[in-house]
Design a protein around this motif. Sequence first.
Motif, PDB file in Angstrom:
ATOM      1  N   MET A 102       0.835  -1.204   0.000  1.00  0.00           N
ATOM      2  CA  MET A 102       0.000   0.000   0.000  1.00  0.00           C
ATOM      3  C   MET A 102       0.870   1.255   0.000  1.00  0.00           C
ATOM      4  SD  MET A 102      -3.031  -0.791   2.715  1.00  0.00           S
ATOM      5  CE  MET A 102      -4.247  -2.065   2.451  1.00  0.00           C
ATOM      6  N   SER A 103       0.415   2.248  -0.709  1.00  0.00           N
ATOM      7  CA  SER A 103       1.065   3.551  -0.635  1.00  0.00           C
ATOM      8  C   SER A 103       0.663   4.227   0.676  1.00  0.00           C
ATOM      9  CB  SER A 103       0.652   4.424  -1.816  1.00  0.00           C
ATOM     10  OG  SER A 103      -0.738   4.723  -1.739  1.00  0.00           O
ATOM     11  N   ASP A 104       1.379   5.277   1.029  1.00  0.00           N
ATOM     12  CA  ASP A 104       1.042   5.998   2.258  1.00  0.00           C
ATOM     13  C   ASP A 104      -0.385   6.544   2.190  1.00  0.00           C
ATOM     14  OD1 ASP A 104       3.539   5.448   3.188  1.00  0.00           O
ATOM     15  OD2 ASP A 104       4.368   7.448   2.835  1.00  0.00           O
ATOM     16  N   GLU A 105      -0.795   6.987   1.011  1.00  0.00           N
ATOM     17  CA  GLU A 105      -2.145   7.526   0.863  1.00  0.00           C
ATOM     18  C   GLU A 105      -3.186   6.435   1.088  1.00  0.00           C
ATOM     19  OE1 GLU A 105       0.321   7.954  -1.249  1.00  0.00           O
ATOM     20  OE2 GLU A 105       0.780  10.072  -0.854  1.00  0.00           O
ATOM     21  N   GLU A 106      -2.927   5.241   0.572  1.00  0.00           N
ATOM     22  CA  GLU A 106      -3.865   4.138   0.764  1.00  0.00           C
ATOM     23  C   GLU A 106      -3.936   3.723   2.222  1.00  0.00           C
ATOM     24  OE1 GLU A 106      -3.724   1.749  -3.472  1.00  0.00           O
ATOM     25  OE2 GLU A 106      -2.048   1.513  -2.077  1.00  0.00           O
ATOM     26  N   VAL A 107      -2.791   3.687   2.891  1.00  0.00           N
ATOM     27  CA  VAL A 107      -2.780   3.358   4.320  1.00  0.00           C
ATOM     28  C   VAL A 107      -3.570   4.401   5.106  1.00  0.00           C
ATOM     29  CG1 VAL A 107      -1.319   3.126   6.367  1.00  0.00           C
ATOM     30  CG2 VAL A 107      -0.618   2.077   4.217  1.00  0.00           C
ATOM     31  N   ASP A 108      -3.392   5.656   4.745  1.00  0.00           N
ATOM     32  CA  ASP A 108      -4.080   6.721   5.475  1.00  0.00           C
ATOM     33  C   ASP A 108      -5.584   6.702   5.246  1.00  0.00           C
ATOM     34  OD1 ASP A 108      -1.644   7.515   6.409  1.00  0.00           O
ATOM     35  OD2 ASP A 108      -1.375   9.148   4.961  1.00  0.00           O
ATOM     36  N   ARG A 109      -6.025   6.101   4.132  1.00  0.00           N
ATOM     37  CA  ARG A 109      -7.470   6.002   3.875  1.00  0.00           C
ATOM     38  C   ARG A 109      -8.118   4.875   4.666  1.00  0.00           C
ATOM     39  NH1 ARG A 109      -6.265   7.168  -1.692  1.00  0.00           N
ATOM     40  NH2 ARG A 109      -6.495   4.965  -2.239  1.00  0.00           N
ATOM     41  N   LEU A 110      -7.335   3.956   5.202  1.00  0.00           N
ATOM     42  CA  LEU A 110      -7.906   2.895   6.027  1.00  0.00           C
ATOM     43  C   LEU A 110      -8.593   3.501   7.241  1.00  0.00           C
ATOM     44  CD1 LEU A 110      -4.988   0.282   6.059  1.00  0.00           C
ATOM     45  CD2 LEU A 110      -7.194   0.024   4.910  1.00  0.00           C
ATOM     46  N   ALA A 111      -9.800   3.037   7.519  1.00  0.00           N
ATOM     47  CA  ALA A 111     -10.514   3.544   8.689  1.00  0.00           C
ATOM     48  C   ALA A 111      -9.758   3.221   9.967  1.00  0.00           C
ATOM     49  CB  ALA A 111     -11.921   2.959   8.739  1.00  0.00           C
ATOM     50  N   GLU A 112      -9.047   2.098   9.934  1.00  0.00           N
ATOM     51  CA  GLU A 112      -8.249   1.707  11.106  1.00  0.00           C
ATOM     52  C   GLU A 112      -7.048   0.899  10.637  1.00  0.00           C
ATOM     53  OE1 GLU A 112      -8.716  -0.989  15.150  1.00  0.00           O
ATOM     54  OE2 GLU A 112     -10.467   0.020  14.288  1.00  0.00           O
ATOM     55  N   LEU A 113      -5.926   1.106  11.273  1.00  0.00           N
ATOM     56  CA  LEU A 113      -4.737   0.336  10.933  1.00  0.00           C
ATOM     57  C   LEU A 113      -4.921  -1.099  11.415  1.00  0.00           C
ATOM     58  CD1 LEU A 113      -1.903   2.871  11.809  1.00  0.00           C
ATOM     59  CD2 LEU A 113      -2.699   2.199   9.544  1.00  0.00           C
ATOM     60  N   PRO A 114      -4.325  -2.075  10.726  1.00  0.00           N
ATOM     61  CA  PRO A 114      -4.518  -3.489  11.117  1.00  0.00           C
ATOM     62  C   PRO A 114      -4.039  -3.757  12.534  1.00  0.00           C
ATOM     63  CG  PRO A 114      -2.710  -3.254   9.561  1.00  0.00           C
ATOM     64  CD  PRO A 114      -3.408  -1.943   9.585  1.00  0.00           C
ATOM     65  N   ARG A 115      -4.765  -4.627  13.219  1.00  0.00           N
ATOM     66  CA  ARG A 115      -4.365  -5.022  14.575  1.00  0.00           C
ATOM     67  C   ARG A 115      -3.360  -6.162  14.545  1.00  0.00           C
ATOM     68  NH1 ARG A 115      -7.579  -3.114  18.759  1.00  0.00           N
ATOM     69  NH2 ARG A 115      -8.564  -1.178  18.060  1.00  0.00           N
ATOM     70  N   VAL A 116      -3.351  -6.946  13.465  1.00  0.00           N
ATOM     71  CA  VAL A 116      -2.408  -8.053  13.326  1.00  0.00           C
ATOM     72  C   VAL A 116      -1.727  -7.926  11.971  1.00  0.00           C
ATOM     73  CG1 VAL A 116      -2.120 -10.556  13.212  1.00  0.00           C
ATOM     74  CG2 VAL A 116      -3.805  -9.571  14.783  1.00  0.00           C
ATOM     75  N   VAL A 117      -0.396  -7.915  11.980  1.00  0.00           N
ATOM     76  CA  VAL A 117       0.370  -7.936  10.738  1.00  0.00           C
ATOM     77  C   VAL A 117       1.262  -9.169  10.796  1.00  0.00           C
ATOM     78  CG1 VAL A 117       1.998  -6.741   9.240  1.00  0.00           C
ATOM     79  CG2 VAL A 117       0.347  -5.423  10.584  1.00  0.00           C
ATOM     80  N   ALA A 118       0.995 -10.122   9.896  1.00  0.00           N
ATOM     81  CA  ALA A 118       1.730 -11.389   9.883  1.00  0.00           C
ATOM     82  C   ALA A 118       2.850 -11.339   8.853  1.00  0.00           C
ATOM     83  CB  ALA A 118       0.775 -12.534   9.576  1.00  0.00           C
ATOM     84  N   ARG A 119       3.762 -12.293   8.971  1.00  0.00           N
ATOM     85  CA  ARG A 119       4.931 -12.360   8.086  1.00  0.00           C
ATOM     86  C   ARG A 119       5.646 -11.013   8.059  1.00  0.00           C
ATOM     87  NH1 ARG A 119       5.402 -17.434   8.645  1.00  0.00           N
ATOM     88  NH2 ARG A 119       4.436 -18.833   7.129  1.00  0.00           N
TER      89      ARG A 119
END
Length: 1003
Positions: A642-659
Amino acid sequence: MGKTTVNLEPETPFHTLTVDQVAQHYNTSILEGISSEEAAQRLQTYGTNELEGDGGIKWYKVLWRQFANVLVCVLIAACALSFATGDYAEGGVIVFIIVMNAGIGFWQEFSAEQTMEALRNMSSPTAQIIRDETRVTVPNNQVVPGDIMIFEDGDVIGADCRLFEVFNLETDEALLTGESLPVQKNLELIESPEQPLGDRLNMVFSSTTVVKGRAKGIVTSTGMKTQIGKIATSLLQADTHESTPLQKRLNKLAWCVFIAALFLVVVVFGVHNFVYSKEVAIYAISVSIAIIPEGLVAVVTLTMAFGVRRMAAFKAIVRRLSSLESLGAVTNICSDKTGTLTQSKMVAVRMWFPADGYYRVSGTGFVPEGEIFRQGEVAEDSTNEEKVDTGAGSNSYLRAIQVASLCNMSELRRTQHPETHGEWSAIGDPTEIALQVLAHKAGLPKPDLVAQGFNLIAEFPFDSSVKRMSVLYQAPTTAEGPGDHFIFMKGATERILSCCSAYREGDKEVSILSEKGGSRTAFESMIAEKMETLAEKGLRVLTLAYRKFDVVPGVDLVHGLVREEVETNMVFLGLVGIYDPPRAESRPAVLKCYEAGIRVHMLTGDHPSTAAAIAKEVAIIPEDVPVHNNPLIMTAAQFDSMSDEEVDRLAELPRVVARCSPDTKVKMIAALHRRKMFATMTGDGVNDSPSLKAADVGIAMGQSGSDVAKQAADIVLTDDNFSTIVQAVAEGRRMFANIQKFVQHLMSANVAEIVILVIGLAIKDKDGHALFPMSAVEILLLNMITSAPPAMGLGLELPSETSMREPPRSAKQGIFSFEVVMDTFIYGLAMGILSFASFCIVLFGFQDGPLVGTDCNSHWSEGCDGVFKARATGYTAMTLLILVHAINCRALREPGWTIKNLKTLNTNNTLWLSIIIGSLLVFPVLYIPGFNHTVFKHTYLTYEWGLVIVDVILFILFAELYKFIKRRTMKPLSGGTDAETEMDRMRTYTMQGDSVLEVKATK
């Protein structure tokens, strides 16, 4: 073991001695090390492993800091002016106050510095050594010659050592030799004693860094006898005495107070038409002293020291004081899984092979006692389980166990130490220990295979960028000739599959593109399905592979191999599921975070299903949400794409990031910062350093963390426990709240004194001079003896019941919030008005007024007795009001004078003792003849006590009414949420999904 100490000349050329000779010199064993008793004796003989002059506490610097601040400079100026005007009693008292303040401050700060020094030593690079036949972690300064030291990637080497076991070891010796490239080490004997330092390849040196690989060595020199000691330079010097943000803000406050003091001095002289006289000068001194919170520096130092000690008590070592202040503002905690949220007590419990199906393994921990059962194609088919005999099984099974045993650097053995005889101990990574225990249960432990003739040729260690490890072994020699060479590999499934071109089925190797496999995609889908079955049980899944290696004549098998070429055309063997149970305290700690308005993110290298299963167990995500297509759960590949803009459009950042990779952690911190969040990040590896530095508070693991990670971190956890992070946040909130409490208390007293003295300018004696409502010595006593001790008690207050149910404070919020400033002035005005009212009532209502005596500011006489009584009444009222106000300051809004609150005073001995002692000190100050008239310029009280008591009652009633109004009119402080509300919010978000995630997931 009864070994004796051997003294050697410091210039012994250890690089010219064989390993056996060095071991004999130091009477040590490369397998067992030395005993703890022998280590203690050698510590006395050789001294601690420290450089002379490295860090340390300079008492004279600490003492100088007690005088080198603006507040004390104003006092010194007032003292000089007192002596210049001939008021020796007042000048003497000011000298006493300055000396006492410096003494208290010196004692507190020196104690705090000693504590910090001890904690810095605890968090400095530690050493992994073998003592009493067991691998232990000790502070570097406890290492002695003859210890067996273990080095791994990222370690800072703590002493000079002669190597005896090396696997791809490279060290950075630029500190010693200036050579910028890493030096590759080996075990070859060097004959020349004069060999240059950079060419002593069988030695490693103190303060250099392991860039790659691992090794073991015998410690040959410590402290000033090391090569780095000889040139008196250290890479690991202690932190400098740097001002924290809080101290910087208080320095600004000091300058503001200094400017205000100068302004008030001008006001005093202005009222007297700028005509200098002794009385005017003394009044100006009194006013300038009244505005100075003399005890502030000492109270801040005490609070900091207490906070650091409390943190250390629950296993959090503060390396930078600024982090202690910042913890209260934390809004997001980014945590690793293994060892932090889980117990790091891994055990292999499941396996799967293409030809055999699933296996179940019994037993717990690293005790190699348990049985292995074949279940077939159904993972939970316990009814048709078939026990596998030790040392038996299918060819695929046996080859996989062989890989688990040999592609493994851990050690498992029974100790022979008298106190722990027969107990199993393990050395190495928890994952590798779990595989080694599995090999023992299957009857193919590494020592047995090595004894049979398996010979390790080369190793490609685990690297977070490739997420796999490979070793090259030569099989045992037989009557037919030398054994074949094999590459054994283990690691993350997707990284292993990308290296495989075939899979093992029974005693055959079948191409992935065969009829059964159909295509690589079909085969990988089948493996993904099996892996998902294991991962959904919360198991960490490792993949095993191997291949026969054809040796090319003339190629150096140790240094001439290229990893990318070696790790190709591998044969897939199977999957191993390892369970790491969550810590019992992890779930309650996560739930407490929700109440405190803090969100928890898990960033782990595990498979998404494994990570999600553990995250559900510890309440990071709801138990009933799906794992797939869930915006709360992402892989690092999804998140990183994801680009920074796409990440910033997420309503909430992921609670779990695997790998997760180290770069993913940095991206997560950056995303949080763009959302104006204040984040902590945990880490343990060398590559975690960037994310630890990028986080607002970097937290390193003290047990599993590398030295590089510890140096980059602000806080080091000695127990690697997530709940300790939550405790640290609570401590940060406690300390910040307490600082607000004692600053408010101190400054309220100063405001009250200024109110009295400024209004008092309107009262003139018969000579036209301003009449002092309080003498300078009374003011000093109020500031130092009456106000400072309760303020210290407020600095030691335990956390309030609501501190972890309030939202995180803004990172930009300073001590002086609007509410604190408002409280300071309102309480100060109330105390000042009540005290001045008592002064006026006695002076004008019960006495003959100010126009009877002469020079009543300096000397007692019959005509000045009324003034002295009025001054004593005002002083006594102010003393008790300041002490009573300490109870008010325990909470900004909660009632201070309820029975419940008063009962909790017994949890803070410093506070209630300071209130009692401060109250009792009023009597000698009032009633010692001569002392009261000459020094304090007041006299004893009789019926005036009634006024004082009325003042106290009125102030208590006013304070409770004021807090009641605040509770009704101001926004509640509590802003956290209960766990179920947070879970419902996450469920709703999961159901809504997220278009950005869906787009990325389909790429």
